[in-house]
Design a protein around this motif. Structure first.
Motif, PDB file in Angstrom:
ATOM      1  N   TRP A   1      44.657  36.623  32.630  1.00 28.34           N
ATOM      2  CA  TRP A   1      43.722  36.069  33.614  1.00 28.34           C
ATOM      3  C   TRP A   1      42.323  36.659  33.503  1.00 28.34           C
TER       4      TRP A   1
ATOM      5  N   VAL B   1      37.760  33.008  37.278  1.00 27.46           N
ATOM      6  CA  VAL B   1      38.269  32.691  38.606  1.00 27.46           C
ATOM      7  C   VAL B   1      38.471  34.006  39.359  1.00 27.46           C
TER       8      VAL B   1
ATOM      9  N   GLU C   1      41.030  35.549  40.701  1.00 20.95           N
ATOM     10  CA  GLU C   1      42.308  36.254  40.744  1.00 20.95           C
ATOM     11  C   GLU C   1      42.180  37.756  40.458  1.00 20.95           C
TER      12      GLU C   1
ATOM     13  N   ASP D   1      54.258  33.832  33.749  1.00 15.89           N
ATOM     14  CA  ASP D   1      52.848  34.117  33.508  1.00 15.89           C
ATOM     15  C   ASP D   1      52.297  33.378  32.291  1.00 15.89           C
TER      16      ASP D   1
ATOM     17  N   ALA E   1      49.354  30.903  32.673  1.00 15.34           N
ATOM     18  CA  ALA E   1      47.942  31.283  32.640  1.00 15.34           C
ATOM     19  C   ALA E   1      47.259  30.759  31.384  1.00 15.34           C
TER      20      ALA E   1
ATOM     21  N   TRP F   1      45.055  27.725  31.611  1.00 20.19           N
ATOM     22  CA  TRP F   1      43.667  27.953  31.975  1.00 20.19           C
ATOM     23  C   TRP F   1      42.881  28.517  30.794  1.00 20.19           C
TER      24      TRP F   1
ATOM     25  N   ASN G   1      51.815  28.197  43.652  1.00 24.80           N
ATOM     26  CA  ASN G   1      50.997  28.229  42.449  1.00 24.80           C
ATOM     27  C   ASN G   1      51.117  29.617  41.837  1.00 24.80           C
ATOM     28  N   TYR G   2      51.419  29.677  40.549  1.00 25.79           N
ATOM     29  CA  TYR G   2      51.567  30.965  39.871  1.00 25.79           C
ATOM     30  C   TYR G   2      50.293  31.792  39.969  1.00 25.79           C
ATOM     31  N   ARG G   3      49.137  31.146  40.129  1.00 23.74           N
ATOM     32  CA  ARG G   3      47.882  31.894  40.316  1.00 23.74           C
ATOM     33  C   ARG G   3      47.949  32.753  41.581  1.00 23.74           C
ATOM     34  N   TYR G   4      48.533  32.176  42.635  1.00 26.32           N
ATOM     35  CA  TYR G   4      48.538  32.867  43.917  1.00 26.32           C
ATOM     36  C   TYR G   4      49.438  34.095  43.909  1.00 26.32           C
TER      37      TYR G   4
ATOM     38  N   LEU H   1      49.550  36.375  41.452  1.00 27.35           N
ATOM     39  CA  LEU H   1      48.981  37.491  40.686  1.00 27.35           C
ATOM     40  C   LEU H   1      48.613  38.696  41.562  1.00 27.35           C
TER      41      LEU H   1
END
Length: 431
Positions: free
Chosen positions: A143, A148, A150, A319, A322, A325, A396-399, A401
């Motif tokens: 990331w 972004v 994160e 992961d 990611a 992105w 969301n996998y982003r959330y 992290l």
């Protein structure tokens, strides 16, 4: 027995030095993150959050304020990350690489913050284990190459726990807590839910009226920090927007007839019913999306329950996602398919290995861990995440992290506890 006593002489002396493990883990984390950032050569942006943060930063440098590519004033995203990028661009030039280097530095500092936190709530041995784990964990490394929030939000989250771990219910500490929450909310609006954590922390230490006064003091600090941005929105947007407008789309994504548990978007024709001039389209669509989502939640309770496990599945995707992105570029993907597959496998093994250790640790450590002062705070944080991303919004996998360092903390405490049990067993073994 201290770790240093079981190591060769020179190495033992190094490990015994106060900051040697922290510096070593920081350097390792920084090298891995910078190497990743330099390896990925992305040619521009496609329409995603990274493009928006970059565009806002460029607009600020041009004296236009917060202005996305579609033009007009906007409050679609909180301001802190774009402002930091703007400052970096002002110093080093408008080049996204410098923002990614900033992410790499912040990610490496997060490793040190986590080590200090683990030292405070567990011990030094667990802190070293946790620092090594977070330094090499693939997800946070991946990331760093994406503009972004994160990485920065994760650092702020760990910083909050470090402050809470040292805090007493005195006004200087309460101001510090409020400052971290307020600044965190300017990075991502969900940081406002961090206000629950000092309540949990001080619940058993203060009479209820005194607790209310102290929490009100924290809230006042948060309001003071948010006020300049809220005033700006009132002037420029002609609306009351405390942090950002994007929460409405996030809410709608989790509550409508076509919801899948993951991220979904309204069809483009949905937006044709609104005034198309900024900021009217943003404000009107945000209000409508929020209203439609709440109405759907109330009128479709069965579907809402069915969505909960789907949201949790999306939240816990590996992961490797990611890389979607990282490879999201207008030209050729910067990471070749074969390399993306190899890196993705490593990233998924890293996350699911961490998840396994976390779940085992959560059970094995049991009440002695979760009923401690900070254990209750960790539990409240994980439960809040389950509510936010398993029900209120979408998975969301982003959330996830920002919660990985806390998972590392539990995993490190578990592994060092196993080591202690093993050493005890060896000493008591009659053989």
């Amino acid at each position: 027995m201290p770790v240093s006593e079981r190591l060769p002489g020179p190495l033992a002396r190094l490990v015994a030095r106060r900051w040697f493990p922290h510096v070593t883990c920081f350097v390792a984390a920084l090298v891995l993150r910078v190497a990743w950032v330099l390896w990925v050569d992305r040619d521009g942006f496609v329409l995603n959050d990274a493009m928006m943060y970059n565009a806002n930063a460029v607009a600020i440098n041009e004296g236009l304020g917060f202005r996305p590519p579609q033009g007009g004033p906007s409050a679609q995203w909180p301001p802190a990350y774009s402002t930091i990028l703007a400052g970096i661009y002002w110093v080093f030039g408008i080049e996204p690489l410098w923002g990614e280097i900033f992410n790499a530095i912040v990610g490496a500092l997060t490793v040190v913050l986590l080590m200090l936190l683990i030292e405070r709530v567990v011990d030094r041995r667990a802190a070293i284990v946790g620092g090594v784990m977070l330094a090499v964990l693939p997800g946070p490394i991946l990331w760093t190459d994406v503009l972004v929030t994160e990485t920065l939000y994760t650092a702020m989250f760990v910083l909050l726990f470090l402050v809470l771990a040292h805090a007493s219910p005195t006004w200087p500490w309460l101001v510090a807590i409020g400052a971290v929450i307020g600044l965190g909310a300017l990075v991502r609006g969900e940081a406002l839910t961090w206000g629950l954590l000092p309540i949990v922390l001080f619940w058993r230490e203060l009479p209820r009226l005194e607790l209310a006064r102290r929490i009100a003091g924290i809230a006042a600090v948060v309001i003071v920090i948010l006020m300049p941005w809220t005033i700006r929105n009132a002037i420029v947007m002609d609306a009351f927007v405390p942090v950002a407008t994007n929460a409405s789309a996030t809410l709608w994504s989790g509550h409508h007839a076509g919801a899948t548990g993951g991220q979904t978007y309204p069809p483009e024709e949905y937006y044709l019913q609104f005034d198309q001039e900024p900021p009217l389209r943003e404000l009107q669509s945000g209000s409508a999306l929020r209203r439609d989502a709440i109405e759907y939640m109330v009128t479709h309770p069965v579907h809402e329950l069915q969505l909960v496990p789907l949201k949790l599945i999306h939240l816990n995707r590996g992961d490797s996602y990611a890389l979607d992105w990282v490879n999201d570029a207008p030209g050729a993907a910067p990471i070749s398919p074969i390399n993306a597959e190899r890196i993705g496998v490593i990233a998924d093994v890293g996350y699911y290995g961490l998840l396994t250790l976390f779940l085992l640790g959560a059970v094995v450590l049991g009440r002695p861990f979760w009923r401690t002062r900070m254990g209750r705070v960790f539990a409240a944080s994980f439960l809040t995440a389950l509510f936010l991303y398993g029900f209120l919004y979408y998975g969301n996998y982003r959330y996830r992290l920002p919660y990985e360092p806390l998972m590392v903390l539990v995993a490190a405490a578990f592994l060092t506890q196993l080591w202690r049990w093993r050493r005890t067993s060896e000493r008591t073994d009659p053989a």
